[in-house]
Design a protein around this motif. Structure first.
Motif, short mmCIF file in Angstrom:
data_model
loop_
_atom_site.label_atom_id
_atom_site.label_comp_id
_atom_site.label_asym_id
_atom_site.label_seq_id
_atom_site.Cartn_x
_atom_site.Cartn_y
_atom_site.Cartn_z
N THR A 1 128.53 -25.06 -95.65
CA THR A 1 127.38 -25.90 -95.97
C THR A 1 127.22 -25.97 -97.48
N VAL B 1 124.61 -27.59 -100.41
CA VAL B 1 123.30 -28.18 -100.65
C VAL B 1 123.22 -28.62 -102.10
N ASP C 1 130.38 -19.44 -97.51
CA ASP C 1 129.75 -19.99 -96.30
C ASP C 1 128.70 -21.03 -96.67
N LYS C 2 127.90 -20.72 -97.69
CA LYS C 2 126.82 -21.60 -98.14
C LYS C 2 126.90 -21.73 -99.66
N ARG D 1 132.62 -29.94 -93.33
CA ARG D 1 131.54 -29.41 -94.17
C ARG D 1 130.25 -30.18 -93.90
N ARG D 2 129.14 -29.48 -94.03
CA ARG D 2 127.82 -30.12 -94.01
C ARG D 2 127.37 -30.25 -95.46
N LEU E 1 124.50 -31.56 -97.76
CA LEU E 1 123.09 -31.91 -97.62
C LEU E 1 122.45 -32.06 -98.98
N ASP F 1 126.13 -13.81 -94.83
CA ASP F 1 126.69 -15.00 -95.46
C ASP F 1 127.18 -14.68 -96.87
N ALA G 1 119.98 -24.78 -96.56
CA ALA G 1 121.24 -24.06 -96.31
C ALA G 1 121.10 -23.10 -95.13
N SER H 1 133.06 -24.23 -101.37
CA SER H 1 132.70 -23.99 -99.97
C SER H 1 133.95 -23.87 -99.09
#
Length: 365
Positions: A278, A280, A254-255, A303-304, A306, A187, A181, A273
């Motif tokens: 991001t 995770v 944010d994360k 968005r990321r 992961l 954040d 992240a 999110s």
């Protein structure tokens, strides 16, 4: 002819059958392997899933995929590991030579993941059955036979119980925040799940300077622990969206770090999110599980999303750093070690984990 030692180990002989503590004979030590006398092993909730046959384990097997111990013998080709050393045996080896290690992802090392769930045999039962070591570790046993690439020497006066958490819970939770992240100052972070991984993620987010750490957890006592270790807000899942929006001017976090496992928790993580945030994902409840996401927030909102295995750590780099954080009190294991057990207590530990009564129950040998 050399006679290999015997040891006591907790065996999963059949799914949803009580584990049996038996004396087994270790197989001959290969030139590239190491014998480690187990000192402590945390019971991981993943092994409840394995007990129910949902992660593809093949009985008879020794569960326990992270541990710490003392080296008692090394194979003839082993270098850099010596008898008498303390070593962490994490859930993932780092061979350093495979495609994934070379690409900077030792968390996906071929020495584990290319096995396809067929783990090495390490012992033989009194009735002649070969016994494999789940995750290439087999930590619920007095002695582990492991690859030289899965034993990492450590130099610290921390207790065996605390060091044992560096093989799974700490690496996964802290690594998810710092390595994946990449939480930074100011954040707003949400952590879904306040078990042994989520609570380490909370502590890591606090260390990274997050201005808000919102924990989502259905169990009140776990929410209380989350507040104790650094969460600014802790809420039940039904209140999560409102709580996150309240501290982010309606945007979303944010994360987001998901550390729970069920598909519903992973969907919620996405919903919490913000656009261009991001997410995770680290949890797993069933090898055949599937997760569905709404397409617009997934594909249009930048968005990321992961995934992480063992926090994407590099043990030789991250292990010393995490030890220093523990030594100076920046990471606090005390609220997370909720029980200690002897090997004969294996089924008690399993039941307590399944009932979510433990955060980290640790076997001490």
């Amino acid at each position: 002819m050399k006679t290999m030692p015997t040891m006591r180990a907790a065996l999963l002989r059949g799914f949803e059958q009580p584990l049996t503590v038996e004396e087994v004979e270790l197989l001959d030590l290969a030139p590239t392997r190491v014998l480690v006398r187990t000192k402590a092993t945390p019971f991981c909730s993943t092994d409840v899933t394995s007990f129910h046959g949902r992660l593809g384990k093949v009985p008879p097997t020794i569960l326990g995929h992270a541990a710490v111990g003392e080296v008692i013998e090394v194979g003839g080709e082993v270098r850099g590991i010596e008898v008498g050393q303390r070593v962490v045996v994490p859930g993932t080896p780092e061979c350093g030579d495979c495609f994934y290690c070379a690409a900077g992802h030792p968390d996906q090392c071929a020495e584990l993941f290319d096995l396809g769930g067929v783990y090495p045999d390490v012992a033989r039962t009194s009735d002649g059955l070969l016994v494999n070591a789940a995750g290439c570790v087999g930590g619920y046993a007095e002695i582990m036979s492991v690859s030289r690439n899965q034993a990492f020497p450590v130099d610290t006066d921390l207790s065996w119980e605390v060091i044992s958490l560096l093989g799974c819970g700490i690496t996964t939770g802290v690594g998810a925040v710092l390595n994946v992240a990449r939480v930074g100052p100011d954040d707003a972070v949400a952590v879904v799940g306040a078990g042994h991984v989520g609570l380490w993620a909370v502590q890591a987010a606090r260390l990274a300077g997050a201005r808000e750490v919102v924990v989502v957890e259905p169990r009140e006592h776990r929410r209380e622990v989350a507040l104790e270790v650094g969460a600014t807000v802790a809420v039940a899942p039904e209140d999560a969206l409102a709580a996150v929006r309240d501290v982010t001017q309606g945007r979303g976090a944010d994360k987001v770090v998901e550390a729970a496992g069920p598909p519903s928790a992973q969907r919620l993580a996405l919903e919490l999110s913000r656009r261009a945030g991001t997410v995770v994902l680290s949890g797993l409840k069933d090898a055949s599980g599937e997760v569905s996401f709404s397409q617009i927030p997934l594909a249009i909102h930048s968005r990321r999303v992961l995934s992480t295995q063992n926090g994407n750590v590099r043990m030789r780099r991250d292990l010393p750093a995490y030890i220093r954080l523990l030594e100076r009190g920046a990471l606090d294991p005390a609220p997370l070690i909720t029980s200690t057990y002897r090997l004969d207590d294996i089924n008690t530990a399993l039941r307590r984990s399944e009932r979510l009564e433990d955060l980290s129950g640790v076997f001490v040998f």
